[in-house]
Design an enzyme around this catalytic site. Structure first.
Site, mmCIF file in Angstrom:
data_model
loop_
_atom_site.group_PDB
_atom_site.id
_atom_site.type_symbol
_atom_site.label_atom_id
_atom_site.label_comp_id
_atom_site.label_asym_id
_atom_site.label_seq_id
_atom_site.Cartn_x
_atom_site.Cartn_y
_atom_site.Cartn_z
ATOM 1 N N ASP A 34 13.812 -3.027 -4.888
ATOM 2 C CA ASP A 34 14.155 -4.322 -3.590
ATOM 3 C C ASP A 34 14.740 -5.258 -4.385
ATOM 4 O O ASP A 34 14.271 -6.461 -4.475
ATOM 5 C CB ASP A 34 12.960 -4.470 -3.125
ATOM 6 C CG ASP A 34 12.277 -3.342 -2.460
ATOM 7 O OD1 ASP A 34 13.001 -2.580 -1.714
ATOM 8 O OD2 ASP A 34 10.907 -2.993 -2.561
ATOM 9 N N GLN A 56 14.864 -8.627 -2.371
ATOM 10 C CA GLN A 56 13.714 -9.502 -2.327
ATOM 11 C C GLN A 56 13.477 -9.903 -3.747
ATOM 12 O O GLN A 56 12.674 -11.022 -3.835
ATOM 13 C CB GLN A 56 12.624 -8.058 -2.248
ATOM 14 C CG GLN A 56 11.273 -8.627 -2.078
ATOM 15 C CD GLN A 56 10.212 -7.563 -1.890
ATOM 16 O OE1 GLN A 56 9.835 -7.475 -1.035
ATOM 17 N NE2 GLN A 56 9.637 -6.967 -2.628
ATOM 18 N N GLN A 91 7.137 -9.120 8.326
ATOM 19 C CA GLN A 91 8.718 -8.638 7.732
ATOM 20 C C GLN A 91 8.879 -7.430 8.446
ATOM 21 O O GLN A 91 9.802 -6.880 7.971
ATOM 22 C CB GLN A 91 8.310 -8.199 6.120
ATOM 23 C CG GLN A 91 7.424 -7.166 5.715
ATOM 24 C CD GLN A 91 7.071 -7.050 4.286
ATOM 25 O OE1 GLN A 91 6.401 -8.098 3.556
ATOM 26 N NE2 GLN A 91 7.807 -6.230 3.797
ATOM 27 N N GLY A 96 0.936 -1.222 -0.048
ATOM 28 C CA GLY A 96 0.027 -0.057 0.039
ATOM 29 C C GLY A 96 0.872 1.269 -0.121
ATOM 30 O O GLY A 96 2.011 1.275 -0.326
ATOM 31 N N HIS A 135 2.581 4.728 -4.839
ATOM 32 C CA HIS A 135 3.202 5.969 -5.504
ATOM 33 C C HIS A 135 3.588 5.629 -6.737
ATOM 34 O O HIS A 135 3.053 4.725 -7.424
ATOM 35 C CB HIS A 135 4.430 6.175 -4.761
ATOM 36 C CG HIS A 135 5.569 5.074 -4.463
ATOM 37 N ND1 HIS A 135 6.047 4.381 -5.609
ATOM 38 C CD2 HIS A 135 5.760 4.447 -3.380
ATOM 39 C CE1 HIS A 135 6.917 3.168 -5.111
ATOM 40 N NE2 HIS A 135 6.714 3.272 -3.932
ATOM 41 N N GLY A 177 9.185 -4.664 -8.309
ATOM 42 C CA GLY A 177 10.359 -3.601 -8.787
ATOM 43 C C GLY A 177 11.659 -4.185 -8.561
ATOM 44 O O GLY A 177 11.876 -4.949 -7.382
ATOM 45 N N GLY A 184 5.957 4.922 -8.564
ATOM 46 C CA GLY A 184 6.630 3.358 -8.849
ATOM 47 C C GLY A 184 5.631 2.259 -8.963
ATOM 48 O O GLY A 184 5.709 1.350 -10.042
ATOM 49 N N HIS A 185 4.760 2.245 -7.930
ATOM 50 C CA HIS A 185 3.706 1.401 -8.131
ATOM 51 C C HIS A 185 2.828 1.384 -9.506
ATOM 52 O O HIS A 185 2.417 0.531 -10.070
ATOM 53 C CB HIS A 185 2.705 1.339 -6.784
ATOM 54 C CG HIS A 185 3.505 0.861 -5.672
ATOM 55 N ND1 HIS A 185 3.785 1.865 -4.542
ATOM 56 C CD2 HIS A 185 3.778 -0.219 -5.111
ATOM 57 C CE1 HIS A 185 4.273 1.233 -3.380
ATOM 58 N NE2 HIS A 185 4.591 -0.302 -3.780
#
Length: 530
Positions: A160, A163, A68, A32, A35, A157, A37-38
Site C-alpha cells: 500500500d 498509504q 476508510q 485483521g 495473512h 507494508g 504478509g502480516h
C-alpha cells in the site's frame, strides 16, 4: 500474548516495560484477516534493530476502520477472524494485540471526530481519485492509534505504497516522535501480493488476478530494455491487464517518494513508481513496482571528526552497497606513481601517469573492499608504509584531484555506492539518492578527538585548545577555493551529538528507505537494515 480491548488496557500495557527497560516499542496496525504478509511484518517488528540490541516489544492492532470504506464498499463483509488473528500474531512474536470496538475508538461517534486531512497533492493520484475520503479515514485512525500507543517505530507494508507515503508525511508534518519503516511486499507463489481481499477470489479468479503482477513485470522488462516514456509504459501494462480480462481502474507512473507527476522535460532522477489497480470478481486489487535508472548512491559529507568514515563503512555493509573510500583511491594513485618511479612531489611527473589509470572498487564476498588498478588487485599493496609516507604529497596535486573526481563519477554511473568525502554531494554526485551532511558541534568533536588521542597513547591537549583548532579548521575548510566544506541544498543534516554509532546508522537506514524501498533494493542476507 495479551489481548487488549479498551484504550485504558492499551495505555497500561504500553507504559509497562517488562524485560529490558531499553527495549523499543514497535507497532503494526492492521485491519485483521491476517495473512503471511502480516506475519512477515510482525516478525520484522520483533527483530532487534542491531545484532547486539535488545528485543523490542511488539504491539499489533486489529481494527476494521469504517472511516476508510466508501459507500458500496465491503465494510460489512470484510473478513474477520479474531481467533486466527490472535494465533498468527502470537506465533509471529507479538507481545499484545489491541482489538477495540468502533465505540471504543470513536467514543463520541464518527460525526464528532476530529479528522486528519492529508496534503491535497497526495489525494489527486492513484487510489485517492476513486476512493474519496479513504485516506482521510486512514490518516485519522492512524493518528489516533499513534497517540494512544506512542510507539518508537511503526511498521507498514510497501504494498500500500500511497498509504505508506501519506503516513510518513503525517508523522513528519505533525512532528511525531517515531520512525516509520516500510517492509517489502510479501507475495504468494503465483506472484500475487498478499491481501486480505484475496480470500474473496475463486480459483479461476485467482488465476486471472495473477495477471496483475505479470503485467507489471512486463513493464519492468520494457524499462530494463530502455523504454522511459511513462505513457508507453502505462499503455503496455494496461493492454496486458485488459487482455487478461481484468477491469482496469488505473495504471499510473509517478515519482515514487512524493507521488508527484513526472516532468517529461527533466532527466529522470530518483525511483519511479509504476502502479495499477484492477477489479477481479468481487475484489479490488492494487500492486506496483519501483523502477530505478541505476543502483542507489548515498553521499555523506561533513566536517572532520564527525565520524563519517566509521559510519559510511557500516552503512555500506548494512545496505549491500560499496563503500567508496576516497582515501583508498588516493593511495592507489600513489602506488601507481611509485610503481612507475615518478617523484610524488612533482606534479609534472605525476600528471602523465593519470591518463592511463583506471580505478575500480568492488565488494568481496567477505564484505571487504577490493581496490583494483587497471584490473590488478592492489587492496593490500596500497597499505604499504612507502605508500602511506607519500600519499599526502600526491593528493595535494590539483591534477590528481581532478582525475579522481572523474574516476568517482565514472564509478557513480554504475551506482551501488556509499561515498564520503569533501564535496561528494555537491560536485561529485549531485544526483545521489540520499545526501547527508553528518556533523557534530565543535565541542563534541573535541571530546571525541581527546578520547582518540588518549586511547592511542598520545598526549591530550586541553579541550578548549582542541575545540579552537577544530573551529579554525572548519573556517578554513568552508572558505577555501577548491572543495569547500558546503552542505548541499537537498542534503539532510544529521547532528550526531549524544548519538551512538548504531543510532546514527539506524537513522541513515531510515532516511535511505524513505527514498529507496526494500522491494527495489533489498538488504543483503545477514545484513537486515531494520
Amino acid at each position: 500474548m495479551q489481548l487488549l480491548q479498551t484504550c485504558d488496557e492499551l495505555r497500561r500495557w504500553c507504559r509497562s516495560a517488562p524485560g529490558d527497560p531499553a527495549a523499543a516499542l514497535h507497532f503494526v496496525p492492521t485491519m485483521g484477516a491476517l495473512h503471511q504478509g502480516h506475519r512477515h511484518l510482525i516478525e520484522r517488528a520483533a527483530a532487534p534493530l542491531s545484532p547486539s540490541g535488545p528485543l523490542p516489544r511488539v504491539l499489533v492492532s486489529v481494527f476494521v476502520n469504517p472511516l476508510q470504506f466508501g459507500p458500496g464498499e465491503d465494510f460489512e463483509r470484510y473478513p474477520r477472524d479474531p481467533l486466527a488473528d490472535g494465533a498468527l500474531a502470537a506465533a509471529a512474536g507479538a507481545g499484545a494485540l489491541f482489538s477495540p470496538s468502533v465505540g471504543e475508538m470513536f467514543p463520541g461517534g464518527e460525526a464528532e471526530l476530529t479528522r486528519v486531512l492529508p496534503p491535497p497533492a497526495l489525494l489527486q493520484v492513484l487510489c485517492a481519485r476513486s476512493r474519496l475520503g479513504h485516506f482521510e479515514g486512514v490518516a485519522t485512525v492512524v493518528a489516533r492509534l499513534l497517540a494512544l500507543v506512542q510507539p518508537d517505530r511503526l511498521l507498514l507494508g510497501e504494498k500500500d505504497w500511497q498509504q505508506l507515503v501519506i503516513v510518513r508525511r503525517i508523522v513528519a508534518d505533525l512532528a511525531l516522535p517515531l520512525r516509520v519503516q516500510g517492509c517489502a511486499t510479501w507475495r504468494e507463489s503465483d506472484g500475487l501480493a498478499a491481501s486480505s481481499r484475496n480470500r474473496y477470489l475463486s480459483e479461476q479468479q485467482r488465476a486471472q488476478a495473477a495477471r496483475l503482477p505479470a503485467a507489471l513485470a512486463q513493464g519492468r522488462r520494457a524499462w530494463q530494455s530502455g523504454e522511459r516514456d511513462p505513457a508507453r509504459l502505462e499503455q503496455l501494462v494496461r493492454a496486458e491487464l485488459e487482455q487478461g480480462g481484468l477491469a482496469v481502474e488505473y495504471v499510473e507512473m509517478l515519482e515514487a517518494r512524493r507521488l508527484r507527476p513526472l516532468d517529461s522535460s527533466a532527466p529522470p532522477q530518483g525511483p519511479r513508481l509504476l502502479a495499477a489497480a484492477i477489479r477481479c470478481g468481487p475484489s479490488r486489487l492494487i500492486d506496483h513496482l519501483v523502477l530505478m535508472n541505476r543502483p542507489p548512491i548515498v553521499a555523506i559529507d561533513g566536517p572532520a571528526g564527525a565520524g563519517k568514515s566509521t559510519v559510511t563503512r557500516v552503512l555500506a555493509r548494512r545496505l549491500g552497497l560499496i563503500y567508496l573510500d576516497t582515501g583508498a583511491m588516493y593511495r592507489a594513485v600513489t602506488w601507481w606513481v611509485l610503481r612507475h618511479g615518478a617523484n610524488p612531489a612533482v606534479a609534472t611527473e605525476v600528471a602523465p601517469l593519470l591518463a592511463g589509470l583506471e580505478l575500480s572498487l568492488d565488494l568481496e564476498a567477505s564484505g571487504e573492499q577490493q581496490v583494483s588498478v587497471n584490473g590488478h588487485d592492489v587492496s593490500q599493496a596500497i597499505r604499504h608504509p612507502d605508500v602511506t609516507a607519500q600519499v599526502s604529497q600526491v593528493a595535494a596535486h590539483a591534477c590528481v584531484r581532478e582525475a579522481l573526481t572523474q574516476q568517482q563519477r565514472a564509478l557513480g554511473a554504475r551506482g551501488r555506492l556509499v561515498a564520503e568525502g569533501r564535496d561528494i554531494g555537491t560536485a561529485v554526485f549531485p544526483d545521489a539518492d540520499l545526501k547527508v551532511f553528518l556533523t557534530a558541534t565543535a565541542a563534541e568533536r573535541a571530546r571525541r578527538r581527546a578520547h582518540d588521542l588518549e586511547q592511542r597513547g598520545f598526549a591530550v591537549p586541553p579541550l578548549v585548545e582542541l575545540e579552537a583548532l577544530i573551529a579554525e579548521r572548519d573556517r578554513q575548510d568552508s572558505s577555501r577555493e577548491v572543495a569547500p566544506l558546503l552542505q548541499a541544498e537537498d542534503a539532510v543534516e544529521l547532528i550526531t551529538d549524544g548519538l551512538a554509532i548504531e543510532e546514527v546508522i539506524t537513522t541513515l537506514v531510515d532516511l535511505f528507505r524513505e527514498r529507496i524501498p526494500e522491494e527495489a533494493w533489498p538488504a543483503p542476507e545477514g545484513g537486515a537494515d531494520a
